[in-house]
Design an enzyme around this catalytic site. Structure first.
Site, short mmCIF file in Angstrom:
data_model
loop_
_atom_site.label_atom_id
_atom_site.label_comp_id
_atom_site.label_asym_id
_atom_site.label_seq_id
_atom_site.Cartn_x
_atom_site.Cartn_y
_atom_site.Cartn_z
CD GLU A 277 1.88 2.93 9.27
OE1 GLU A 277 2.60 2.87 8.25
OE2 GLU A 277 0.65 2.79 9.23
CD GLU B 70 -1.74 1.73 2.86
OE1 GLU B 70 -1.27 2.86 3.07
OE2 GLU B 70 -2.20 1.00 3.76
#
Lengths: 433, 426
Positions: free
Chosen positions: B140, B68
């Site tokens: 992240e 992604e």
């Protein structure tokens, strides 16, 4: 969409947006009061205590049954910080008349219930029920203590508190733990009555009803709102210069793996006559979007973080940058963030950057106009700033901002505080072992 | 395109299927400036094992999410910037079951739609760019590691499931993403980003025919087979372990309880089953349920509490949780409330007003363009149309809801994950 604004009771303004675009209507009532350390926790507690029960619907079970029966209408406490103004009250949303199966209508019953929640609490001997006050006080304390759970918003909150000593702006929207602990039901009842009598209020409605019908429903619901001497002395003090000549640096430790860097800036003399559109464009170029300098450089070019962004508070004239980084990258990330701000000040902005920033803002503004919730929040801000234009007009102003305008808006920005949240030394050692 | 009207709730749905197998859904919204479009693949964090050209592939945790991130790279540069340059707000997310790429815009919709379709169907990965992303994704993951809600959820999944990939975080771990190479990303893209494994959903004041035309122009015409995936042997209905706890930097204990529902229900019957479940959970654990209100009043729960059912990777499960000073007592009380309903059924009055409230909630949800678009894509992958839900809701009875609780919410299937505050240092 038709927008009207009227003073329906002394100091009580009703903003009405009539539209049949939305399937859900919004009605909010916000009492406006000064944000101070002494009163913030009490103010924040009041709507939650009121939400526990009214004369007619004495407990949460009765209220829940009533609201479910109104097709799941929601009436929830709202506590917001807008500059140094604390806005407390209730926020309701409910199915618009057009989409109710039996030709029913919810505006009047929801307004009535909202009025009852605000003005007719379940009391004994004229005092708020001690069990409701104590129970909600515990929950408020839980919320205040839970600030630390989200390390990003916690870092922003701590930075603001440390950056603004002696300013009301340092106070969190929920107040602080000490003040919340000291609340008792007798004093809170007194404070509640004073708040009702002295606060100006902003009411907002968005839905298909005619403004005259909304005004009728609101006036009826708030017929018993006491109107004493109104405290119109609310507003936000804008500090132009930094607290010290050099930015103050604060480091705190918690048991975390990722460091959080929060940097606070004063916008400076540009706030004497703020050009709202130029300020927004400046912030968007610097760190408002993924095409902004912060994201493009701190994340994309240097891979130092997953997020790095800036945000403005135009009421207070401050800007905050937040990023999550490896503790060891602190110097590198800080230097890069400051370098990117300098680039904005120096006018080192490409046409692409400027256009992307403007288009992003315009998209956000026009999107806000497409949601009742977005409009509510936009108009509360505008009304508090004394600005009369809507999101479409704001978008047109953004469109006209030039690079020079944006650079001028950045000209007097000064870094006032750097806050760094890092893991404890103890954990760092554990990792090495 | 095929037109279906939902006059009772004022919506219309246009659908079409391209020759390449891509289903297209358009919900026109008259009078709105904002347009939303999502191009979604039925491929998420849990889709780790699959067969490629006869060979069994086992990919590392976090590939779908890594992919992604890298999809936004095009030979001519980062497409996110290009979309922003048109004023669109573009983003993506990866869940266990799907990866969705989407944008909202208020002008130049067709240009943005073309860009969306083109970049999601164009894999372009270099060793350098894949290596560079590792630092960003590691940060992240680090962020999730400090997030107690994320941790309490992952720990629950590991209690509930013995081997299903739901046990692993969608983003993977800093360790697992070390092995991701451009070739792995190309393989996964080839397998799962074929139009027949995807859905295109648009919500906004647009011309439905134009959406179909643009999709047919931009995407390949040939139809590729939909890949089979392997989540391992069927899970039992009982959790692996009943309880776990860990300590983090939190102010008060946070808990999440879960119950296994068994195989993920699909098709129109599955839609009904899911709706019964969500209505039953609202009656049982919603913010206006007797159980919640009692525990709230006793100070054992606060407004952070929520409950819901989720379906992914062939499995269904219920989760409920929030903050509480006594998670074990709360979990016990809530399971007892379920047992009581299992025995005596729901109060019919309670059920009727909760049903009204669910109707209101679903009307409200129609204004959430992103939520609607993504729900339609997820529904397409599970074989049902969310907009049919209004009609299905009408047919659900109090007995349906009571039976659902009796059949599913039994203590043997439950597990409890807790995050406790650090003990005071001293």
């Amino acid at each position: 969409m038709r927008e009207t604004r009227r003073e329906v009771l002394p100091g009580v303004y009703l903003t009405c947006l009539q539209t049949d675009k939305f399937k859900t209507d919004i009605l909010s009532v916000n009492l406006l009061t000064r944000l101070t350390r002494e009163t913030a926790a009490q103010n924040a507690l009041i709507p939650s205590v009121l939400r526990r029960g009214t004369v007619r619907w004495p407990d949460m079970d009765a209220l829940a049954a009533r609201l479910d029966g109104l097709y799941g209408a929601r009436i929830e406490p709202t506590v917001r910080k807008k500059g140094e103004i604390q806005c407390v009250g209730f926020w309701a949303d409910f199915v618009d008349d057009a989409w109710l199966p039996g030709g029913e209508s919810l505006l009047e019953p929801v307004a009535e219930l909202l009025g009852q929640l605000l003005l007719e609490p379940n009391t004994r001997g004229g005092l708020l029920l001690p069990q409701y006050v104590e129970s909600e006080q515990q929950k408020l304390l839980e919320d205040i203590r839970a600030r630390v759970n989200d390390k990003i918003s916690y870092s922003r909150y701590r930075m603001t508190e440390l950056m603004c000593p002696g300013e009301d702006y340092a106070v969190d929207v929920l107040g602080d733990e000490e003040q919340a602990e000291s609340i008792n039901y007798v004093a809170l009842t007194r404070h509640y009555r004073a708040l009702l009598a002295s606060s100006p209020a902003e009411i907002f409605y968005c839905g298909s009803a005619e403004p005259a019908r909304v005004e009728r429903a609101v006036k009826e619901a708030l017929a018993t709102l006491p109107r004493g001497e109104l405290d119109m002395d609310i507003g936000t003090d804008i500090r132009m210069n930094t607290v010290e000549e050099q930015p103050r640096v604060f480091t705190e430790e918690l048991d975390v793996t990722q460091g959080k860097l929060a940097i606070g800036y004063r916008l400076g003399e540009v706030m004497e006559q703020p050009d709202m559109a130029a300020l927004q464009v400046m912030n968007a170029v610097f760190g408002g979007y993924v095409s902004s300098k912060l994201f493009m450089n701190v994340r994309e070019k240097l891979s130092l973080c997953y997020f790095a962004s800036s945000g403005l508070d135009v009421m207070k004239g401050v800007m905050a940058v937040i990023s999550g980084i490896e503790v060891s990258d602190y110097d590198k990330a800080l230097a890069e963030i400051q370098r990117q701000l300098q680039a904005v000040k120096d006018g080192d902005i490409t046409d692409e950057e400027l256009n992307a920033a403007k288009l992003g803002l315009i998209n956000d503004l026009l999107s806000a106009a497409d949601s009742a919730g977005g409009l509510e929040s936009f108009w509360l801000g505008q009304n508090l700033l004394g600005l009369e234009y809507g999101p479409e007009e704001m978008a047109a102003l953004v469109e006209d901002v030039t690079k020079e305008d944006a650079v001028r808006a950045a000209r007097t920005i000064q870094c006032d505080a750097v806050y760094f949240l890092r893991g404890t030394e103890e954990d760092a050692e554990d990792e090495e072992n | 395109m095929k037109r279906t009207d939902y006059p009772a709730v004022g919506e219309t749905l246009y659908t079409a299927a391209l020759s390449n197998g891509l289903p297209i859904f358009v919900v026109p919204k008259k009078g709105y400036r904002k347009c939303f479009a999502a191009f979604v693949t039925h491929y998420g964090g849990a889709d780790r094992c699959f067969v490629l050209e006869g060979a069994e592939k086992d990919t590392p945790a976090g590939v779908a999410h890594y992919l992604e991130h890298k999809m936004f790279d095009m030979p001519e540069g980062n497409v996110l910037m290009r979309m922003e340059a048109t004023g669109a707000n573009a983003n993506a997310f990866t869940s266990e079951a799907v990866t969705a790429y989407y944008f909202t815009c208020t002008q130049r919709f067709e240009e943005d739609l073309r860009l969306l379709l083109r970049f999601v169907s164009t894999p372009y990965f270099t060793q350098e760019s894949v290596d560079k992303e590792r630092g960003i994704i590691s940060q992240e993951i680090r962020m999730y590691e400090d997030d107690p809600d994320d941790q309490v959820y992952m720990n629950l999944m590991r209690l509930l499931f013995a081997h299903n990939p739901l046990r692993d975080d969608v983003a993977g771990s800093v360790q697992s993403i070390q092995d991701i190479t451009p070739q792995v990303l190309y393989d996964c893209h080839r397998m799962f980003y074929c139009p027949s494994n995807m859905a295109l959903c648009v919500v906004g004041d647009v011309d439905p025919e134009a959406v179909e035309r643009i999709a047919a122009e931009v995407l390949p015409a040939e139809k590729s087979p939909v890949p089979g995936r392997d989540y391992g042997p069927a899970e039992s209905l009982e959790p692996v372990e009943k309880r776990c706890e860990r300590r983090m930097e939190v102010s008060a204990p946070i808990f999440l309880a879960g119950l296994k529902l068994g195989a993920e229900p699909t098709g129109p019957e599955g839609q009904r089953e899911r709706l019964i479940g969500s209505l039953a959970l609202r009656c049982l654990y919603g913010k206006s349920s007797p159980a919640y209100l009692r525990l709230y009043d006793e100070g054992l729960l606060n407004a952070t509490f929520s409950a819901g059912a989720d379906y992914a990777a062939g499995e269904g499960f219920v989760v409920f949780g929030g903050e509480s000073r006594d998670p074990d007592a709360v979990a016990k009380a809530l399971l007892e409330a379920a047992a009581d309903v299992g025995k005596n059924g729901f109060d019919p009055d309670l059920f009727q007003r909760q049903k009204k409230a669910v109707y209101g909630g679903r009307i409200r949800a129609l204004g959430d363009f992103r939520g609607l678009g993504v729900a339609i894509a997820e529904g397409a992958f599970a074989g049902y149309q969310p907009l049919d839900g209004f009609q299905v809701l009408e047919t659900i009875t109090c007995d349906d809801a009571s039976a659902w609780v009796r059949d599913h919410l039994v203590p043997e299937r439950a597990a409890l994950s807790v995050v406790l505050p650090r003990e005071a240092r001293g």
